[in-house]
Scaffold this motif. Sequence first.
Motif, PDB file in Angstrom:
ATOM      1  N   LEU A 144       0.834  -1.205   0.000  1.00 44.42           N
ATOM      2  CA  LEU A 144       0.000   0.000   0.000  1.00 44.42           C
ATOM      3  C   LEU A 144       0.867   1.254   0.000  1.00 44.42           C
ATOM      4  O   LEU A 144       0.557   2.240  -0.673  1.00 44.42           O
ATOM      5  CB  LEU A 144      -0.922  -0.009   1.222  1.00 44.42           C
ATOM      6  CG  LEU A 144      -2.032  -1.059   1.234  1.00 44.42           C
ATOM      7  CD1 LEU A 144      -2.805  -1.005   2.550  1.00 44.42           C
ATOM      8  CD2 LEU A 144      -2.987  -0.883   0.060  1.00 44.42           C
ATOM      9  N   CYS A 145       1.969   1.198   0.739  1.00 41.61           N
ATOM     10  CA  CYS A 145       2.882   2.346   0.766  1.00 41.61           C
ATOM     11  C   CYS A 145       3.551   2.539  -0.589  1.00 41.61           C
ATOM     12  O   CYS A 145       3.671   3.664  -1.083  1.00 41.61           O
ATOM     13  CB  CYS A 145       3.932   2.150   1.855  1.00 41.61           C
ATOM     14  SG  CYS A 145       3.292   2.242   3.537  1.00 41.61           S
ATOM     15  N   LEU A 146       3.990   1.448  -1.204  1.00 43.50           N
ATOM     16  CA  LEU A 146       4.626   1.535  -2.514  1.00 43.50           C
ATOM     17  C   LEU A 146       3.668   2.094  -3.557  1.00 43.50           C
ATOM     18  O   LEU A 146       4.084   2.811  -4.470  1.00 43.50           O
ATOM     19  CB  LEU A 146       5.119   0.151  -2.953  1.00 43.50           C
ATOM     20  CG  LEU A 146       6.412  -0.340  -2.305  1.00 43.50           C
ATOM     21  CD1 LEU A 146       6.638  -1.820  -2.631  1.00 43.50           C
ATOM     22  CD2 LEU A 146       7.603   0.489  -2.782  1.00 43.50           C
ATOM     23  N   ALA A 147       2.398   1.769  -3.414  1.00 44.61           N
ATOM     24  CA  ALA A 147       1.383   2.237  -4.367  1.00 44.61           C
ATOM     25  C   ALA A 147       0.859   3.626  -3.994  1.00 44.61           C
ATOM     26  O   ALA A 147      -0.023   4.153  -4.678  1.00 44.61           O
ATOM     27  CB  ALA A 147       0.222   1.247  -4.419  1.00 44.61           C
ATOM     28  N   ALA A 148       1.417   4.204  -2.928  1.00 46.35           N
ATOM     29  CA  ALA A 148       0.966   5.510  -2.437  1.00 46.35           C
ATOM     30  C   ALA A 148      -0.541   5.521  -2.190  1.00 46.35           C
ATOM     31  O   ALA A 148      -1.232   6.514  -2.461  1.00 46.35           O
ATOM     32  CB  ALA A 148       1.355   6.624  -3.415  1.00 46.35           C
ATOM     33  N   SER A 149      -1.049   4.417  -1.676  1.00 50.14           N
ATOM     34  CA  SER A 149      -2.480   4.303  -1.404  1.00 50.14           C
ATOM     35  C   SER A 149      -2.846   5.068  -0.137  1.00 50.14           C
ATOM     36  O   SER A 149      -2.183   4.930   0.898  1.00 50.14           O
ATOM     37  CB  SER A 149      -2.865   2.828  -1.230  1.00 50.14           C
ATOM     38  OG  SER A 149      -4.189   2.711  -0.746  1.00 50.14           O
ATOM     39  N   PRO A 150      -3.898   5.872  -0.186  1.00 41.63           N
ATOM     40  CA  PRO A 150      -4.337   6.587   1.024  1.00 41.63           C
ATOM     41  C   PRO A 150      -4.782   5.634   2.128  1.00 41.63           C
ATOM     42  O   PRO A 150      -4.850   6.028   3.296  1.00 41.63           O
ATOM     43  CB  PRO A 150      -5.502   7.449   0.520  1.00 41.63           C
ATOM     44  CG  PRO A 150      -5.968   6.789  -0.739  1.00 41.63           C
ATOM     45  CD  PRO A 150      -4.754   6.182  -1.350  1.00 41.63           C
ATOM     46  N   LEU A 151      -5.062   4.386   1.764  1.00 39.91           N
ATOM     47  CA  LEU A 151      -5.478   3.407   2.767  1.00 39.91           C
ATOM     48  C   LEU A 151      -4.395   3.174   3.811  1.00 39.91           C
ATOM     49  O   LEU A 151      -4.683   2.864   4.967  1.00 39.91           O
ATOM     50  CB  LEU A 151      -5.836   2.079   2.099  1.00 39.91           C
ATOM     51  CG  LEU A 151      -7.034   2.081   1.154  1.00 39.91           C
ATOM     52  CD1 LEU A 151      -7.224   0.703   0.530  1.00 39.91           C
ATOM     53  CD2 LEU A 151      -8.300   2.496   1.889  1.00 39.91           C
ATOM     54  N   SER A 152      -3.131   3.339   3.409  1.00 40.37           N
ATOM     55  CA  SER A 152      -2.034   3.109   4.352  1.00 40.37           C
ATOM     56  C   SER A 152      -2.056   4.123   5.490  1.00 40.37           C
ATOM     57  O   SER A 152      -1.568   3.844   6.591  1.00 40.37           O
ATOM     58  CB  SER A 152      -0.686   3.174   3.628  1.00 40.37           C
ATOM     59  OG  SER A 152      -0.433   4.476   3.131  1.00 40.37           O
ATOM     60  N   GLU A 153      -2.624   5.317   5.228  1.00 40.04           N
ATOM     61  CA  GLU A 153      -2.643   6.362   6.244  1.00 40.04           C
ATOM     62  C   GLU A 153      -3.731   6.136   7.289  1.00 40.04           C
ATOM     63  O   GLU A 153      -3.716   6.770   8.355  1.00 40.04           O
ATOM     64  CB  GLU A 153      -2.857   7.726   5.582  1.00 40.04           C
ATOM     65  CG  GLU A 153      -1.692   8.169   4.715  1.00 40.04           C
ATOM     66  CD  GLU A 153      -0.415   8.316   5.508  1.00 40.04           C
ATOM     67  OE1 GLU A 153      -0.460   8.928   6.598  1.00 40.04           O
ATOM     68  OE2 GLU A 153       0.633   7.807   5.071  1.00 40.04           O
ATOM     69  N   ASN A 154      -4.661   5.246   6.982  1.00 40.03           N
ATOM     70  CA  ASN A 154      -5.776   5.008   7.900  1.00 40.03           C
ATOM     71  C   ASN A 154      -5.495   3.895   8.902  1.00 40.03           C
ATOM     72  O   ASN A 154      -6.321   3.617   9.774  1.00 40.03           O
ATOM     73  CB  ASN A 154      -7.045   4.668   7.111  1.00 40.03           C
ATOM     74  CG  ASN A 154      -7.499   5.820   6.229  1.00 40.03           C
ATOM     75  OD1 ASN A 154      -7.299   6.981   6.571  1.00 40.03           O
ATOM     76  ND2 ASN A 154      -8.095   5.498   5.088  1.00 40.03           N
ATOM     77  N   ILE A 155      -4.339   3.262   8.775  1.00 44.53           N
ATOM     78  CA  ILE A 155      -3.982   2.170   9.680  1.00 44.53           C
ATOM     79  C   ILE A 155      -3.323   2.769  10.916  1.00 44.53           C
ATOM     80  O   ILE A 155      -2.353   3.520  10.797  1.00 44.53           O
ATOM     81  CB  ILE A 155      -3.021   1.185   8.986  1.00 44.53           C
ATOM     82  CG1 ILE A 155      -3.685   0.622   7.725  1.00 44.53           C
ATOM     83  CG2 ILE A 155      -2.621   0.051   9.924  1.00 44.53           C
ATOM     84  CD1 ILE A 155      -2.714  -0.056   6.774  1.00 44.53           C
ATOM     85  N   PRO A 156      -3.828   2.486  12.105  1.00 45.12           N
ATOM     86  CA  PRO A 156      -3.278   3.085  13.326  1.00 45.12           C
ATOM     87  C   PRO A 156      -1.782   2.833  13.477  1.00 45.12           C
ATOM     88  O   PRO A 156      -1.327   1.696  13.466  1.00 45.12           O
ATOM     89  CB  PRO A 156      -4.066   2.392  14.441  1.00 45.12           C
ATOM     90  CG  PRO A 156      -5.353   1.973  13.790  1.00 45.12           C
ATOM     91  CD  PRO A 156      -4.972   1.607  12.390  1.00 45.12           C
ATOM     92  N   GLY A 157      -1.013   3.918  13.600  1.00 51.87           N
ATOM     93  CA  GLY A 157       0.435   3.784  13.707  1.00 51.87           C
ATOM     94  C   GLY A 157       0.870   3.019  14.934  1.00 51.87           C
ATOM     95  O   GLY A 157       1.843   2.261  14.905  1.00 51.87           O
ATOM     96  N   GLY A 158       0.157   3.216  16.033  1.00 56.87           N
ATOM     97  CA  GLY A 158       0.514   2.521  17.260  1.00 56.87           C
ATOM     98  C   GLY A 158       0.458   1.014  17.104  1.00 56.87           C
ATOM     99  O   GLY A 158       1.352   0.295  17.568  1.00 56.87           O
ATOM    100  N   ALA A 159      -0.578   0.549  16.434  1.00 53.81           N
ATOM    101  CA  ALA A 159      -0.732  -0.894  16.224  1.00 53.81           C
ATOM    102  C   ALA A 159       0.362  -1.428  15.307  1.00 53.81           C
ATOM    103  O   ALA A 159       0.913  -2.512  15.533  1.00 53.81           O
ATOM    104  CB  ALA A 159      -2.108  -1.191  15.630  1.00 53.81           C
TER     105      ALA A 159
END
Length: 223
Positions: free
Chosen positions: A142-157
Amino acid sequence: MEESINDIIRKIRTDLRRYMNGIAAAGMRDKGVHYRMNFGVEILRLKRIAAKYTPNKDLAQRLWNEDVRELKILATMLYPPHEFSTDTAELWVREIPYQEIREQWCMNLLQKLDTAGVLVERWISDADESVRATGYWLYARLCLAASPLSENIPGGALLEASCGDLENESIVLRQAALNVLRFYGRVSGDRAAEVMHKIGSFQHSLRPAGREIFDALRFEFEG
C-alpha cells in the motif's frame, strides 16, 4: 461458444509445459520450496499467460486450490478485485505456502481492495506468524502504491506489532516487520523519530541481529 473453465485450465497447463524451466524449478526445490508441481515459469511469462483470459472468480478459485506454483500465482492475477471478499481473503491468508505467493497476492490482488487497510490492521495482530507476515507485506505494498489506505492504519498498532517481531526466529517475519518500519518512518521526520525511539533498546542489544536492525533503520532515516 464460450470456453469452459476446464478448457481454460487445460490451455494454461499446455502453456506452462511449453515454458517450463526445469533448472529454475530445481533451484526452488533446493531452497525448500516444494509443490506437487512446479514448472519454474518466470513471472513475466505468467503475466502474459494471464493476459489471454478474462478475470473470473470461479476460474481463479480453481487455480488457487491447486498445489501448483504457477496456478496459484495466476489465481492472484485472474481474480477480479471487486469480487474478492473479505471472507475469501481470510481463507486464503491461512493457505499461503511460500513467500513468493504472499508477495504476488499482495501485489496483484490485495492492494487493489477497498478493504486492504482493514485487512492489514486485522492481520498484524493475528497469533499466526504467517498471517502477520502477510499483513506486513500488504502494508508495504500500500505504501509503494501511495495508497491513502495506508494512512488510515493506526500507527501505534503497526509499531507495536512490527517491533515485536523484529527478533522473531522467522527470517521472513523479521524482514516483513523491518519493511513496515522503513515505510512507516519514511513518511515524515516525526514518524522516523517515533520508530527510532521504539527500537532504541536495539542499539545495545546482546544479539548482533538487533544491533544491525538499529543501524539499518538509523541509516535509512538519517541518509
